[in-house]
Structure formats: C-alpha cells, structure tokens
Write a protein that holds these residues in place. Structure first.
Motif, PDB file in Angstrom:
ATOM      1  N   GLY A  32       0.801  -1.219   0.000  1.00  0.00           N
ATOM      2  CA  GLY A  32       0.000   0.000   0.000  1.00  0.00           C
ATOM      3  C   GLY A  32       0.831   1.265   0.000  1.00  0.00           C
ATOM      4  N   ASN A  33       2.051   1.155  -0.476  1.00  0.00           N
ATOM      5  CA  ASN A  33       2.934   2.312  -0.495  1.00  0.00           C
ATOM      6  C   ASN A  33       3.395   2.552  -1.924  1.00  0.00           C
ATOM      7  OD1 ASN A  33       4.666   4.371   0.726  1.00  0.00           O
ATOM      8  ND2 ASN A  33       6.371   3.020   0.196  1.00  0.00           N
ATOM      9  N   VAL A  34       3.432   3.798  -2.325  1.00  0.00           N
ATOM     10  CA  VAL A  34       3.888   4.144  -3.673  1.00  0.00           C
ATOM     11  C   VAL A  34       5.123   5.019  -3.552  1.00  0.00           C
ATOM     12  CG1 VAL A  34       3.315   5.282  -5.840  1.00  0.00           C
ATOM     13  CG2 VAL A  34       1.549   4.017  -4.590  1.00  0.00           C
ATOM     14  N   SER A  35       6.194   4.602  -4.208  1.00  0.00           N
ATOM     15  CA  SER A  35       7.411   5.412  -4.208  1.00  0.00           C
ATOM     16  C   SER A  35       8.104   5.272  -5.551  1.00  0.00           C
ATOM     17  CB  SER A  35       8.355   4.976  -3.076  1.00  0.00           C
ATOM     18  OG  SER A  35       8.938   3.726  -3.358  1.00  0.00           O
ATOM     19  N   ASP A  36       8.879   6.259  -5.893  1.00  0.00           N
ATOM     20  CA  ASP A  36       9.593   6.253  -7.166  1.00  0.00           C
ATOM     21  C   ASP A  36      10.659   5.163  -7.215  1.00  0.00           C
ATOM     22  OD1 ASP A  36       8.085   8.412  -7.987  1.00  0.00           O
ATOM     23  OD2 ASP A  36       9.567   9.896  -7.344  1.00  0.00           O
ATOM     24  N   SER A  37      11.090   4.704  -6.066  1.00  0.00           N
ATOM     25  CA  SER A  37      12.191   3.744  -6.011  1.00  0.00           C
ATOM     26  C   SER A  37      11.746   2.310  -6.260  1.00  0.00           C
ATOM     27  CB  SER A  37      12.903   3.825  -4.657  1.00  0.00           C
ATOM     28  OG  SER A  37      12.010   3.502  -3.611  1.00  0.00           O
ATOM     29  N   GLN A  38      10.443   2.024  -6.218  1.00  0.00           N
ATOM     30  CA  GLN A  38       9.989   0.638  -6.317  1.00  0.00           C
ATOM     31  C   GLN A  38      10.360   0.005  -7.650  1.00  0.00           C
ATOM     32  OE1 GLN A  38       5.813   0.980  -5.432  1.00  0.00           O
ATOM     33  NE2 GLN A  38       6.147   0.965  -3.215  1.00  0.00           N
ATOM     34  N   SER A  39      10.161   0.690  -8.735  1.00  0.00           N
ATOM     35  CA  SER A  39      10.508   0.145 -10.044  1.00  0.00           C
ATOM     36  C   SER A  39      12.014  -0.045 -10.165  1.00  0.00           C
ATOM     37  CB  SER A  39      10.000   1.068 -11.151  1.00  0.00           C
ATOM     38  OG  SER A  39      10.359   0.579 -12.426  1.00  0.00           O
ATOM     39  N   ARG A  40      12.774   0.881  -9.640  1.00  0.00           N
ATOM     40  CA  ARG A  40      14.234   0.769  -9.695  1.00  0.00           C
ATOM     41  C   ARG A  40      14.719  -0.449  -8.918  1.00  0.00           C
ATOM     42  NH1 ARG A  40      17.663   2.387  -5.957  1.00  0.00           N
ATOM     43  NH2 ARG A  40      16.084   3.713  -4.959  1.00  0.00           N
ATOM     44  N   ILE A  41      14.130  -0.696  -7.751  1.00  0.00           N
ATOM     45  CA  ILE A  41      14.535  -1.844  -6.937  1.00  0.00           C
ATOM     46  C   ILE A  41      14.163  -3.142  -7.636  1.00  0.00           C
ATOM     47  CG2 ILE A  41      14.156  -3.033  -4.746  1.00  0.00           C
ATOM     48  CD1 ILE A  41      13.764  -0.232  -3.478  1.00  0.00           C
ATOM     49  N   PHE A  42      12.986  -3.197  -8.255  1.00  0.00           N
ATOM     50  CA  PHE A  42      12.595  -4.385  -9.007  1.00  0.00           C
ATOM     51  C   PHE A  42      13.588  -4.664 -10.133  1.00  0.00           C
ATOM     52  CE2 PHE A  42       9.965  -6.191 -12.571  1.00  0.00           C
ATOM     53  CZ  PHE A  42       9.870  -7.476 -12.042  1.00  0.00           C
ATOM     54  N   ASN A  43      13.984  -3.629 -10.837  1.00  0.00           N
ATOM     55  CA  ASN A  43      14.960  -3.811 -11.909  1.00  0.00           C
ATOM     56  C   ASN A  43      16.281  -4.353 -11.377  1.00  0.00           C
ATOM     57  OD1 ASN A  43      13.201  -2.913 -13.898  1.00  0.00           O
ATOM     58  ND2 ASN A  43      13.852  -0.778 -13.720  1.00  0.00           N
ATOM     59  N   ARG A  44      16.695  -3.868 -10.222  1.00  0.00           N
ATOM     60  CA  ARG A  44      17.958  -4.340  -9.645  1.00  0.00           C
ATOM     61  C   ARG A  44      17.849  -5.807  -9.238  1.00  0.00           C
ATOM     62  NH1 ARG A  44      20.807  -0.108  -5.625  1.00  0.00           N
ATOM     63  NH2 ARG A  44      22.634  -1.258  -6.356  1.00  0.00           N
ATOM     64  N   ILE A  45      16.735  -6.184  -8.641  1.00  0.00           N
ATOM     65  CA  ILE A  45      16.544  -7.578  -8.244  1.00  0.00           C
ATOM     66  C   ILE A  45      16.608  -8.487  -9.468  1.00  0.00           C
ATOM     67  CG2 ILE A  45      14.824  -9.223  -7.362  1.00  0.00           C
ATOM     68  CD1 ILE A  45      13.937  -7.009  -5.413  1.00  0.00           C
ATOM     69  N   CYS A  46      15.966  -8.069 -10.544  1.00  0.00           N
ATOM     70  CA  CYS A  46      15.994  -8.874 -11.780  1.00  0.00           C
ATOM     71  C   CYS A  46      17.415  -8.991 -12.310  1.00  0.00           C
ATOM     72  CB  CYS A  46      15.072  -8.264 -12.828  1.00  0.00           C
ATOM     73  SG  CYS A  46      13.308  -8.446 -12.463  1.00  0.00           S
ATOM     74  N   ARG A  47      18.169  -7.915 -12.278  1.00  0.00           N
ATOM     75  CA  ARG A  47      19.545  -7.956 -12.759  1.00  0.00           C
ATOM     76  C   ARG A  47      20.426  -8.842 -11.878  1.00  0.00           C
ATOM     77  NH1 ARG A  47      22.145  -4.931 -16.037  1.00  0.00           N
ATOM     78  NH2 ARG A  47      23.861  -4.571 -14.569  1.00  0.00           N
ATOM     79  N   TRP A  48      20.230  -8.776 -10.574  1.00  0.00           N
ATOM     80  CA  TRP A  48      21.016  -9.634  -9.678  1.00  0.00           C
ATOM     81  C   TRP A  48      20.778 -11.104 -10.007  1.00  0.00           C
ATOM     82  CZ3 TRP A  48      18.861  -6.822  -4.762  1.00  0.00           C
ATOM     83  CH2 TRP A  48      19.448  -5.555  -4.663  1.00  0.00           C
ATOM     84  N   HIS A  49      19.521 -11.463 -10.181  1.00  0.00           N
ATOM     85  CA  HIS A  49      19.192 -12.880 -10.406  1.00  0.00           C
ATOM     86  C   HIS A  49      19.533 -13.358 -11.815  1.00  0.00           C
ATOM     87  CE1 HIS A  49      16.969 -12.315  -6.638  1.00  0.00           C
ATOM     88  NE2 HIS A  49      17.043 -13.628  -6.512  1.00  0.00           N
ATOM     89  N   ALA A  50      19.775 -12.430 -12.706  1.00  0.00           N
ATOM     90  CA  ALA A  50      20.249 -12.790 -14.048  1.00  0.00           C
ATOM     91  C   ALA A  50      21.771 -12.748 -14.118  1.00  0.00           C
ATOM     92  CB  ALA A  50      19.650 -11.845 -15.085  1.00  0.00           C
ATOM     93  N   GLY A  51      22.408 -12.608 -12.967  1.00  0.00           N
ATOM     94  CA  GLY A  51      23.841 -12.389 -12.918  1.00  0.00           C
ATOM     95  C   GLY A  51      24.670 -13.565 -13.404  1.00  0.00           C
ATOM     96  N   TRP A  52      25.911 -13.243 -13.773  1.00  0.00           N
ATOM     97  CA  TRP A  52      26.850 -14.252 -14.242  1.00  0.00           C
ATOM     98  C   TRP A  52      27.018 -15.340 -13.188  1.00  0.00           C
ATOM     99  CZ3 TRP A  52      31.366 -16.493 -12.638  1.00  0.00           C
ATOM    100  CH2 TRP A  52      32.058 -17.237 -13.602  1.00  0.00           C
ATOM    101  N   GLY A  53      27.014 -16.602 -13.640  1.00  0.00           N
ATOM    102  CA  GLY A  53      27.261 -17.724 -12.749  1.00  0.00           C
ATOM    103  C   GLY A  53      26.031 -18.309 -12.092  1.00  0.00           C
ATOM    104  N   ARG A  54      24.874 -17.671 -12.289  1.00  0.00           N
ATOM    105  CA  ARG A  54      23.636 -18.218 -11.722  1.00  0.00           C
ATOM    106  C   ARG A  54      22.999 -19.146 -12.759  1.00  0.00           C
ATOM    107  NH1 ARG A  54      20.600 -15.040  -7.261  1.00  0.00           N
ATOM    108  NH2 ARG A  54      22.062 -13.398  -6.634  1.00  0.00           N
ATOM    109  N   HIS A  55      22.877 -20.389 -12.382  1.00  0.00           N
ATOM    110  CA  HIS A  55      22.279 -21.375 -13.283  1.00  0.00           C
ATOM    111  C   HIS A  55      21.005 -21.977 -12.694  1.00  0.00           C
ATOM    112  CE1 HIS A  55      25.797 -21.327 -15.933  1.00  0.00           C
ATOM    113  NE2 HIS A  55      26.506 -21.234 -14.821  1.00  0.00           N
ATOM    114  N   TYR A  56      20.870 -21.916 -11.372  1.00  0.00           N
ATOM    115  CA  TYR A  56      19.632 -22.366 -10.732  1.00  0.00           C
ATOM    116  C   TYR A  56      19.004 -21.249  -9.890  1.00  0.00           C
ATOM    117  CZ  TYR A  56      16.300 -24.478  -7.602  1.00  0.00           C
ATOM    118  OH  TYR A  56      15.145 -24.739  -6.906  1.00  0.00           O
ATOM    119  N   HIS A  57      19.814 -20.542  -9.118  1.00  0.00           N
ATOM    120  CA  HIS A  57      19.300 -19.493  -8.226  1.00  0.00           C
ATOM    121  C   HIS A  57      19.087 -18.210  -9.035  1.00  0.00           C
ATOM    122  CE1 HIS A  57      21.133 -22.407  -5.454  1.00  0.00           C
ATOM    123  NE2 HIS A  57      20.172 -22.028  -4.642  1.00  0.00           N
ATOM    124  N   ASP A  58      18.124 -18.264  -9.934  1.00  0.00           N
ATOM    125  CA  ASP A  58      17.912 -17.204 -10.905  1.00  0.00           C
ATOM    126  C   ASP A  58      16.445 -16.787 -10.937  1.00  0.00           C
ATOM    127  OD1 ASP A  58      16.759 -19.431 -12.065  1.00  0.00           O
ATOM    128  OD2 ASP A  58      18.183 -19.572 -13.719  1.00  0.00           O
TER     129      ASP A  58
END
Length: 230
Positions: A32-58
């Motif tokens: 129930g909270n709206v902030s400008d940072s939410q989309s940015r954090i989602f993008n970062r989480i997606c990039r972390w999980h797509a990171g080099w060396g991740r084959h299962y924890h993705d």
C-alpha cells in the motif's frame, strides 16, 4: 558483497522479467505504499538474479515460487513477508561464501523502508530468509515451514528436471574441483535424507516426500559413480 553482486549482474530475459512483474505489483499493492524507487529496486533484483554464474538461483527459481503459490492456492499469515522473501532470499548468491542468507536479509532490510514506508512485517521476512540457510525454521511461525517447503520443491521434480537442477548446481560451483565437490555434495544430500521428513507441512509431505527422496538417493549413487572414475 552488494558490490560483487552488482558487478556480476546482467540484464534479465525480458520474458522472465515480464512474468515476475505482476507478482511484484501484487506485493506493492499489499504494502500500500507508492514510491519512485519501487521500479528501480525491481529492476535491480531482476539484474542480480540474471547475474553471471547463476544457473539455478535465478529468475526462473523465483517464478517457480509464485507458480507453486498459485497452483496450490496457498495462504500466508503475512503475505507481504512471503513476497519479500521470494524476491530477496537469493538476492546475494556467491557460492563460495557461507553468509549469503544473512547478507540477503540485510539487503532486504536496507530496501524495506523505501518499499514499505514502515518497518512492520520486516522481521518475519528476515527470519524466513535466514531459515533457508539450513532449511530449518528459526521461529515458530506457520509461514516459515511453508516457504521452506516451496524452496525445496525442486527436489521432487521428475527425474529429467531433477538432473537439470543437479547439473545447474554443479555449474554454480564451477570453482570447486570434483575431488572436493563430489563428496561434499553427497554429504549435503545425506544430511537431508537423515531428516525424519524433507518437508515440514503435511500437504507437501504427501505430495513430494517420496519422489524427493528417490531423487536424492539417485543423485548420491551418480556422485559415487563419478568419484570412482579414473
């Protein structure tokens, strides 16, 4: 460790990102909270999980959580903690370190107020994430064992999918030679088999326990065969 995670981060598959977007939006709606940072954090989480060396924890692993949640129509006492734990429980994943879960929980804490606007609900999410280190609930709360069961759902896959999972884990530990990895992996699987049950909830004990144990026994046999090869 966030610096290393950022270095390893890569742009995610657009399809996987799009698949997870509704679940992220559901979580933001619960908060129930709206902030400008939410989309940015989602993008970062997606990039972390797509990171080099991740084959299962993705990102596929995260999507599997939400697929199981919907398939089995699961309920949670604190839904926000469930969503938070899915998105952050493997946020830091460096196979050579033993503090990934602690650092992932710290990362969630760092971003929580930007996402939620207040601290309520953070404690349970942290405890869920920390419980994944040894796959034992650290607190007596029904959401924790249910989450842990979903995290080990892969063990009850059909044999072909399980073999893909086992290979993906081996790839993530590419820096470990076979002479160390093979007995180490056997020991990890044996500790799971030594438990009275792999799964904590009656629902998933009934659905998954037997097949998961069969897969673990089969992988141990395969590891022993590899260890005896010249």
């Amino acid at each position: 460790m966030l610096a290393i995670t950022e270095i390893l981060a890569r742009n995610p598959s657009p399809d996987l990102r799009a698949q997870l977007q509704p679940d992220w939006s559901n979580w933001m709606g619960i908060l129930g909270n709206v902030s400008d940072s939410q989309s940015r954090i989602f993008n970062r989480i997606c990039r972390w999980h797509a990171g080099w060396g991740r084959h299962y924890h993705d990102l596929t692993h995260l999507a599997h959580f939400f697929s199981l949640h919907q398939k089995h129509q699961l309920s949670w006492e604190q839904p926000s903690a469930f969503f938070a734990s899915v998105f952050f429980h493997d946020a830091v994943y460096l196979p050579w370190r033993k503090d990934n879960e602690w650092r992932s929980a710290q990362l969630l804490s760092r971003y929580w107020e930007q996402l939620a606007g207040q601290r309520s609900g953070l404690h349970l999410a942290e405890q869920i994430i920390l419980s994944t280190q040894r796959h034992q609930p650290l607190e007596d709360h029904p959401d924790i064992p249910q989450f842990l069961d979903l995290d080990l759902a892969i063990l009850a896959s059909d044999p072909d999918r399980y073999d893909e999972y086992a290979l993906a884990i081996r790839k993530e530990y590419w820096m470990i030679p076979d002479r160390v990895y093979l007995p180490g992996r056997q020991a990890v699987l044996a500790r799971f088999l030594d438990r009275p049950t792999l799964y904590f909830t009656a629902q998933f004990q009934h659905l998954w326990e037997d097949r998961a144990r069969e897969n673990l026994v089969r992988e141990i046999q395969q590891l022993k065969q590899k260890a005896t090869r010249p």
